[in-house]
Design a protein around this motif. Structure first.
Motif, PDB file in Angstrom:
ATOM      1  N   MET A 101       0.834  -1.202   0.000  1.00 32.54           N
ATOM      2  CA  MET A 101       0.000   0.000   0.000  1.00 32.54           C
ATOM      3  C   MET A 101       0.869   1.253   0.000  1.00 32.54           C
ATOM      4  O   MET A 101       1.641   1.464   0.936  1.00 32.54           O
ATOM      5  N   PRO A 102       0.821   2.076  -1.047  1.00 33.38           N
ATOM      6  CA  PRO A 102       1.589   3.323  -1.029  1.00 33.38           C
ATOM      7  C   PRO A 102       1.116   4.237   0.098  1.00 33.38           C
ATOM      8  O   PRO A 102      -0.082   4.402   0.327  1.00 33.38           O
ATOM      9  N   ARG A 103       2.058   4.807   0.805  1.00 29.30           N
ATOM     10  CA  ARG A 103       1.727   5.738   1.877  1.00 29.30           C
ATOM     11  C   ARG A 103       1.714   7.168   1.345  1.00 29.30           C
ATOM     12  O   ARG A 103       2.325   7.471   0.320  1.00 29.30           O
ATOM     13  N   GLN A 104       1.031   8.050   2.063  1.00 30.32           N
ATOM     14  CA  GLN A 104       0.952   9.448   1.655  1.00 30.32           C
ATOM     15  C   GLN A 104       2.226  10.159   2.104  1.00 30.32           C
ATOM     16  O   GLN A 104       2.251  10.874   3.093  1.00 30.32           O
ATOM     17  N   ALA A 158      -1.014   5.937  11.925  1.00 33.86           N
ATOM     18  CA  ALA A 158      -0.703   6.091  10.500  1.00 33.86           C
ATOM     19  C   ALA A 158       0.157   4.966   9.948  1.00 33.86           C
ATOM     20  O   ALA A 158       0.151   4.727   8.737  1.00 33.86           O
ATOM     21  N   HIS A 159       0.916   4.268  10.794  1.00 33.22           N
ATOM     22  CA  HIS A 159       1.712   3.159  10.268  1.00 33.22           C
ATOM     23  C   HIS A 159       0.815   2.101   9.636  1.00 33.22           C
ATOM     24  O   HIS A 159       1.221   1.418   8.693  1.00 33.22           O
ATOM     25  N   GLN A 160      -0.436   2.021  10.105  1.00 27.83           N
ATOM     26  CA  GLN A 160      -1.378   1.056   9.530  1.00 27.83           C
ATOM     27  C   GLN A 160      -2.110   1.618   8.307  1.00 27.83           C
ATOM     28  O   GLN A 160      -2.245   0.932   7.289  1.00 27.83           O
ATOM     29  N   HIS A 161      -2.570   2.872   8.371  1.00 28.22           N
ATOM     30  CA  HIS A 161      -3.381   3.388   7.259  1.00 28.22           C
ATOM     31  C   HIS A 161      -2.597   4.246   6.265  1.00 28.22           C
ATOM     32  O   HIS A 161      -3.063   4.482   5.152  1.00 28.22           O
ATOM     33  N   GLY A 162      -1.421   4.737   6.636  1.00 27.46           N
ATOM     34  CA  GLY A 162      -0.537   5.403   5.693  1.00 27.46           C
ATOM     35  C   GLY A 162      -0.921   6.803   5.276  1.00 27.46           C
ATOM     36  O   GLY A 162      -0.384   7.319   4.289  1.00 27.46           O
ATOM     37  N   LYS A 163      -1.807   7.470   6.015  1.00 28.95           N
ATOM     38  CA  LYS A 163      -2.260   8.806   5.619  1.00 28.95           C
ATOM     39  C   LYS A 163      -1.795   9.860   6.614  1.00 28.95           C
ATOM     40  O   LYS A 163      -1.529   9.570   7.786  1.00 28.95           O
ATOM     41  N   LEU A 164      -1.730  11.104   6.129  1.00 28.42           N
ATOM     42  CA  LEU A 164      -1.312  12.225   6.952  1.00 28.42           C
ATOM     43  C   LEU A 164      -2.517  12.925   7.571  1.00 28.42           C
ATOM     44  O   LEU A 164      -3.653  12.752   7.130  1.00 28.42           O
ATOM     45  N   LEU A 216       8.411   3.323   9.014  1.00 31.79           N
ATOM     46  CA  LEU A 216       7.708   4.451   8.418  1.00 31.79           C
ATOM     47  C   LEU A 216       6.488   4.836   9.250  1.00 31.79           C
ATOM     48  O   LEU A 216       5.714   3.989   9.689  1.00 31.79           O
ATOM     49  N   MET A 217       6.344   6.153   9.456  1.00 38.05           N
ATOM     50  CA  MET A 217       5.198   6.713  10.179  1.00 38.05           C
ATOM     51  C   MET A 217       5.035   6.083  11.563  1.00 38.05           C
ATOM     52  O   MET A 217       3.930   5.774  12.007  1.00 38.05           O
ATOM     53  N   ALA A 218       6.147   5.894  12.247  1.00 39.92           N
ATOM     54  CA  ALA A 218       6.111   5.347  13.595  1.00 39.92           C
ATOM     55  C   ALA A 218       5.561   6.390  14.570  1.00 39.92           C
ATOM     56  O   ALA A 218       5.679   7.602  14.362  1.00 39.92           O
ATOM     57  N   ARG A 219       4.981   5.910  15.630  1.00 39.69           N
ATOM     58  CA  ARG A 219       4.398   6.786  16.646  1.00 39.69           C
ATOM     59  C   ARG A 219       5.477   7.663  17.284  1.00 39.69           C
ATOM     60  O   ARG A 219       6.555   7.195  17.642  1.00 39.69           O
ATOM     61  N   ASN A 220       5.186   8.968  17.390  1.00 43.72           N
ATOM     62  CA  ASN A 220       6.070   9.953  18.029  1.00 43.72           C
ATOM     63  C   ASN A 220       7.412  10.103  17.319  1.00 43.72           C
ATOM     64  O   ASN A 220       8.403  10.523  17.925  1.00 43.72           O
ATOM     65  N   ARG A 221       7.449   9.791  16.029  1.00 41.96           N
ATOM     66  CA  ARG A 221       8.652   9.985  15.217  1.00 41.96           C
ATOM     67  C   ARG A 221       8.278  10.825  13.997  1.00 41.96           C
ATOM     68  O   ARG A 221       7.146  10.770  13.527  1.00 41.96           O
ATOM     69  N   ARG A 233       9.765  17.309   7.963  1.00 39.96           N
ATOM     70  CA  ARG A 233       9.132  18.562   8.379  1.00 39.96           C
ATOM     71  C   ARG A 233       8.516  18.410   9.762  1.00 39.96           C
ATOM     72  O   ARG A 233       7.689  19.218  10.163  1.00 39.96           O
ATOM     73  N   GLY A 234       8.859  17.334  10.472  1.00 35.13           N
ATOM     74  CA  GLY A 234       8.248  17.061  11.758  1.00 35.13           C
ATOM     75  C   GLY A 234       7.195  15.971  11.644  1.00 35.13           C
ATOM     76  O   GLY A 234       7.092  15.262  10.640  1.00 35.13           O
ATOM     77  N   ILE A 235       6.385  15.831  12.686  1.00 38.69           N
ATOM     78  CA  ILE A 235       5.368  14.766  12.750  1.00 38.69           C
ATOM     79  C   ILE A 235       4.089  15.250  12.068  1.00 38.69           C
ATOM     80  O   ILE A 235       3.403  16.143  12.567  1.00 38.69           O
TER      81      ILE A 235
END
Length: 205
Positions: free
Chosen positions: A1-4, A34-40, A64-69, A26-28
């Motif tokens: 699944m491509p992430r945003q 988001a690691h599961q759904h891949g959206k911003l 990718l898109m890890a919590r608090n990172r 650019r920050g969080i």
């Protein structure tokens, strides 16, 4: 699944399978799941130090898109990153960082430059991209403009239309006034000889 996380020259961040050659920060910009759904989220930045990094540095591994990172963003090439408002990272691209600031005629600290660059690139509160209308005569190579059909990279007497898959067949360099995507401080660096790494079509490489 491509992430945003694919940044476009016009500031959009989209989900697309085309792989990038640089990463940015650019920050969080994502939520805790988001690691599961891949959206911003609706945010497009959390700080003003927008950097452009190499994909691999000191064998560091990230989820990718890890919590608090911070949210990992990706660019097709460096010209796209510059148009979107990023500059070379001072850690993983130290030499390029120094060369870029010198070419941009900036002798102060990086945070001061980031303030200047943010003013030139961003429309606050709506998380928008500043696109000044300018006559493109004399704009340096590797500048992105916005045409009727989308972003295009200026290169000599040509313009290379850009899609999420990359550059398409070159066209004749447009004339007249167009929205300019590459911020003014970055264009100073391009005028003064900074050469971003381009991912050109095989016919032009």
């Amino acid at each position: 699944m491509p992430r945003q996380n694919r940044v476009q020259p016009d500031g959009q961040i989209i989900a697309h399978p085309t792989r990038g050659t640089f990463m940015g920060n650019r920050g969080i910009l994502h939520d805790d799941t988001a690691h599961q759904h891949g959206k911003l989220t609706h945010r497009r930045w959390r700080h003003k130090a927008w950097v452009c990094c190499v994909l691999s540095f000191k064998n560091r591994q990230r989820q990718l898109m890890a919590r608090n990172r911070y949210t990992e963003l990706f660019f097709y090439d460096e010209a796209v990153a510059l148009a979107a408002g990023h500059r070379p990272c001072a850690e993983c691209r130290r030499a390029d960082h120094k060369a870029f600031l010198a070419a941009a005629d900036h002798s102060g600290c990086a945070p001061d430059f980031d303030e200047q660059l943010h003013t030139a690139r961003a429309i606050p509160r709506v998380y928008g991209q500043n696109r000044p209308l300018e006559d493109i005569t004399g704009l340096p190579d590797a500048t992105f403009i916005l045409t009727d059909t989308g972003p295009a990279l200026l290169l000599g007497d040509m313009a290379l239309p850009f899609t999420p898959e990359g550059y398409t067949a070159p066209i004749k360099r447009p004339q007249g006034t167009h929205p300019v995507l590459t911020p003014a401080p970055t264009r100073i660096a391009l005028h003064n000889g900074f050469r971003p790494m381009l991912r050109l079509p095989a016919s032009l490489a």
